[in-house]
Design a protein around this motif. Structure first.
Motif, PDB file in Angstrom:
ATOM      1  N   ALA A   1       0.822  -1.219   0.023  1.00  0.00           N
ATOM      2  CA  ALA A   1       0.027  -0.047  -0.135  1.00  0.00           C
ATOM      3  C   ALA A   1       0.788   1.244  -0.049  1.00  0.00           C
ATOM      4  N   ALA A   2       0.463   2.178  -0.701  1.00  0.00           N
ATOM      5  CA  ALA A   2       0.997   3.621  -0.591  1.00  0.00           C
ATOM      6  C   ALA A   2      -0.159   4.520  -0.171  1.00  0.00           C
ATOM      7  N   TYR A   3       0.237   5.601   0.575  1.00  0.00           N
ATOM      8  CA  TYR A   3      -0.604   6.446   1.066  1.00  0.00           C
ATOM      9  C   TYR A   3      -0.772   7.779   0.154  1.00  0.00           C
ATOM     10  N   GLU A   4       0.353   7.897  -0.651  1.00  0.00           N
ATOM     11  CA  GLU A   4       0.460   9.311  -1.091  1.00  0.00           C
ATOM     12  C   GLU A   4      -0.103   8.895  -2.669  1.00  0.00           C
ATOM     13  N   LYS A   5      -1.009   9.706  -3.162  1.00  0.00           N
ATOM     14  CA  LYS A   5      -1.481   9.335  -4.520  1.00  0.00           C
ATOM     15  C   LYS A   5      -0.581   9.307  -5.719  1.00  0.00           C
ATOM     16  N   SER A   6       0.436   9.911  -5.557  1.00  0.00           N
ATOM     17  CA  SER A   6       1.414   9.952  -6.814  1.00  0.00           C
ATOM     18  C   SER A   6       2.429   8.656  -6.500  1.00  0.00           C
ATOM     19  N   GLN A   7       2.140   7.968  -5.431  1.00  0.00           N
ATOM     20  CA  GLN A   7       2.660   6.672  -5.180  1.00  0.00           C
ATOM     21  C   GLN A   7       1.947   5.364  -5.551  1.00  0.00           C
ATOM     22  N   LYS A   8       0.744   5.492  -5.794  1.00  0.00           N
ATOM     23  CA  LYS A   8      -0.054   4.435  -5.796  1.00  0.00           C
ATOM     24  C   LYS A   8       0.375   3.226  -6.884  1.00  0.00           C
ATOM     25  N   TYR A   9       0.994   3.923  -7.994  1.00  0.00           N
ATOM     26  CA  TYR A   9       1.550   2.900  -9.136  1.00  0.00           C
ATOM     27  C   TYR A   9       2.370   1.736  -8.535  1.00  0.00           C
ATOM     28  N   LYS A  10       2.858   1.883  -7.358  1.00  0.00           N
ATOM     29  CA  LYS A  10       3.862   1.058  -6.864  1.00  0.00           C
ATOM     30  C   LYS A  10       3.096  -0.236  -6.101  1.00  0.00           C
ATOM     31  N   GLU A  11       1.758  -0.007  -5.859  1.00  0.00           N
ATOM     32  CA  GLU A  11       1.018  -0.933  -5.110  1.00  0.00           C
ATOM     33  C   GLU A  11       0.920  -2.303  -5.896  1.00  0.00           C
ATOM     34  N   GLY A  12       1.392  -3.414  -5.169  1.00  0.00           N
ATOM     35  CA  GLY A  12       1.500  -4.974  -5.630  1.00  0.00           C
ATOM     36  C   GLY A  12       2.730  -5.033  -6.426  1.00  0.00           C
ATOM     37  N   LYS A  13       3.532  -4.230  -6.568  1.00  0.00           N
ATOM     38  CA  LYS A  13       4.724  -4.308  -7.406  1.00  0.00           C
ATOM     39  C   LYS A  13       5.744  -4.883  -6.413  1.00  0.00           C
ATOM     40  N   PHE A  14       6.921  -5.280  -7.050  1.00  0.00           N
ATOM     41  CA  PHE A  14       8.320  -5.586  -6.320  1.00  0.00           C
ATOM     42  C   PHE A  14       9.432  -5.000  -6.529  1.00  0.00           C
ATOM     43  N   VAL A  15      10.386  -4.915  -5.559  1.00  0.00           N
ATOM     44  CA  VAL A  15      11.695  -4.208  -5.788  1.00  0.00           C
ATOM     45  C   VAL A  15      12.655  -5.145  -5.736  1.00  0.00           C
ATOM     46  N   LEU A  16      13.536  -5.365  -6.545  1.00  0.00           N
ATOM     47  CA  LEU A  16      14.691  -6.113  -6.463  1.00  0.00           C
ATOM     48  C   LEU A  16      15.937  -5.101  -6.397  1.00  0.00           C
ATOM     49  N   GLU A  17      16.652  -5.258  -5.125  1.00  0.00           N
ATOM     50  CA  GLU A  17      17.841  -4.436  -5.132  1.00  0.00           C
ATOM     51  C   GLU A  17      18.831  -5.181  -5.770  1.00  0.00           C
ATOM     52  N   ARG A  18      19.489  -4.175  -6.945  1.00  0.00           N
ATOM     53  CA  ARG A  18      20.770  -4.592  -7.515  1.00  0.00           C
ATOM     54  C   ARG A  18      21.910  -5.146  -6.604  1.00  0.00           C
ATOM     55  N   GLY A  19      22.251  -4.858  -5.592  1.00  0.00           N
ATOM     56  CA  GLY A  19      23.134  -5.250  -4.619  1.00  0.00           C
ATOM     57  C   GLY A  19      22.884  -6.417  -4.090  1.00  0.00           C
ATOM     58  N   ARG A  20      21.517  -6.625  -3.930  1.00  0.00           N
ATOM     59  CA  ARG A  20      21.243  -8.111  -3.270  1.00  0.00           C
ATOM     60  C   ARG A  20      21.034  -9.237  -4.416  1.00  0.00           C
ATOM     61  N   ILE A  21      21.001  -8.722  -5.531  1.00  0.00           N
ATOM     62  CA  ILE A  21      20.676 -10.212  -6.824  1.00  0.00           C
ATOM     63  C   ILE A  21      21.864 -10.145  -7.251  1.00  0.00           C
ATOM     64  N   VAL A  22      22.044 -11.334  -8.280  1.00  0.00           N
ATOM     65  CA  VAL A  22      23.272 -11.629  -9.066  1.00  0.00           C
ATOM     66  C   VAL A  22      23.567 -10.376  -9.867  1.00  0.00           C
ATOM     67  N   ASP A  23      24.890  -9.929  -9.678  1.00  0.00           N
ATOM     68  CA  ASP A  23      25.496  -8.784 -10.306  1.00  0.00           C
ATOM     69  C   ASP A  23      25.680  -8.857 -11.675  1.00  0.00           C
ATOM     70  N   GLU A  24      25.756 -10.145 -12.089  1.00  0.00           N
ATOM     71  CA  GLU A  24      26.244 -10.310 -13.346  1.00  0.00           C
ATOM     72  C   GLU A  24      25.017 -10.187 -14.587  1.00  0.00           C
ATOM     73  N   ILE A  25      24.028 -10.125 -14.229  1.00  0.00           N
ATOM     74  CA  ILE A  25      22.853  -9.958 -14.973  1.00  0.00           C
ATOM     75  C   ILE A  25      22.853  -8.473 -15.679  1.00  0.00           C
ATOM     76  N   ASP A  26      23.116  -8.559 -17.154  1.00  0.00           N
ATOM     77  CA  ASP A  26      23.160  -7.094 -17.663  1.00  0.00           C
ATOM     78  C   ASP A  26      21.965  -7.048 -18.598  1.00  0.00           C
ATOM     79  N   PHE A  27      20.981  -6.196 -18.193  1.00  0.00           N
ATOM     80  CA  PHE A  27      19.794  -6.107 -18.616  1.00  0.00           C
ATOM     81  C   PHE A  27      19.766  -5.491 -20.082  1.00  0.00           C
ATOM     82  N   SER A  28      20.800  -5.079 -20.632  1.00  0.00           N
ATOM     83  CA  SER A  28      21.189  -4.459 -21.846  1.00  0.00           C
ATOM     84  C   SER A  28      21.333  -5.443 -22.910  1.00  0.00           C
TER      85      SER A  28
END
Length: 112
Positions: free
Chosen positions: A68-95
């Motif tokens: 849940a997000a309480y500010e209207k401008s942040q509602k787009y984040k609800e239900g989404k996931f954040v993966l921190e780059r420093g905590r996942i495999v560093d070798e993945i190059d999304f390009s």
């Protein structure tokens, strides 16, 4: 073989996302995780209800899920996931393309 890049690209919502620890990625969906308990947390963008997410294989925290997000401008984040780059495999190059072999393999005991 299945393209991991293709799979991640369809789920990747925001690639230029940042958290306190640095670069992160905002996804619509993620796999191979378990979800922790909900808690209110002050984030860079304000207060949110979130749950930490953990690697289902090793148990390491890899990011969080926005419930849940309480500010209207942040509602787009609800239900989404954040993966921190420093905590996942560093070798993945999304390009560039990355492939995962999804064919079943035999264990050492089955080779005998």
């Amino acid at each position: 073989m299945q393209s991991l890049l293709t799979s991640l690209s369809f789920s990747l919502f925001v690639q230029s996302f940042h958290c306190r620890r640095g670069k992160a990625y905002l996804f619509n969906n993620v796999v191979n995780i378990t979800v922790g308990d909900l808690e209110e947390r002050m984030m860079i963008s304000g207060i949110h209800t979130v749950a930490d997410i953990f690697c289902c294989c090793c148990g390491q925290i890899v990011g969080w899920k926005y419930e849940a997000a309480y500010e209207k401008s942040q509602k787009y984040k609800e239900g989404k996931f954040v993966l921190e780059r420093g905590r996942i495999v560093d070798e993945i190059d999304f390009s560039s393309e990355v492939y995962i072999d999804t064919r079943p393999s035999m264990s050492d005991s089955e080779d005998a």
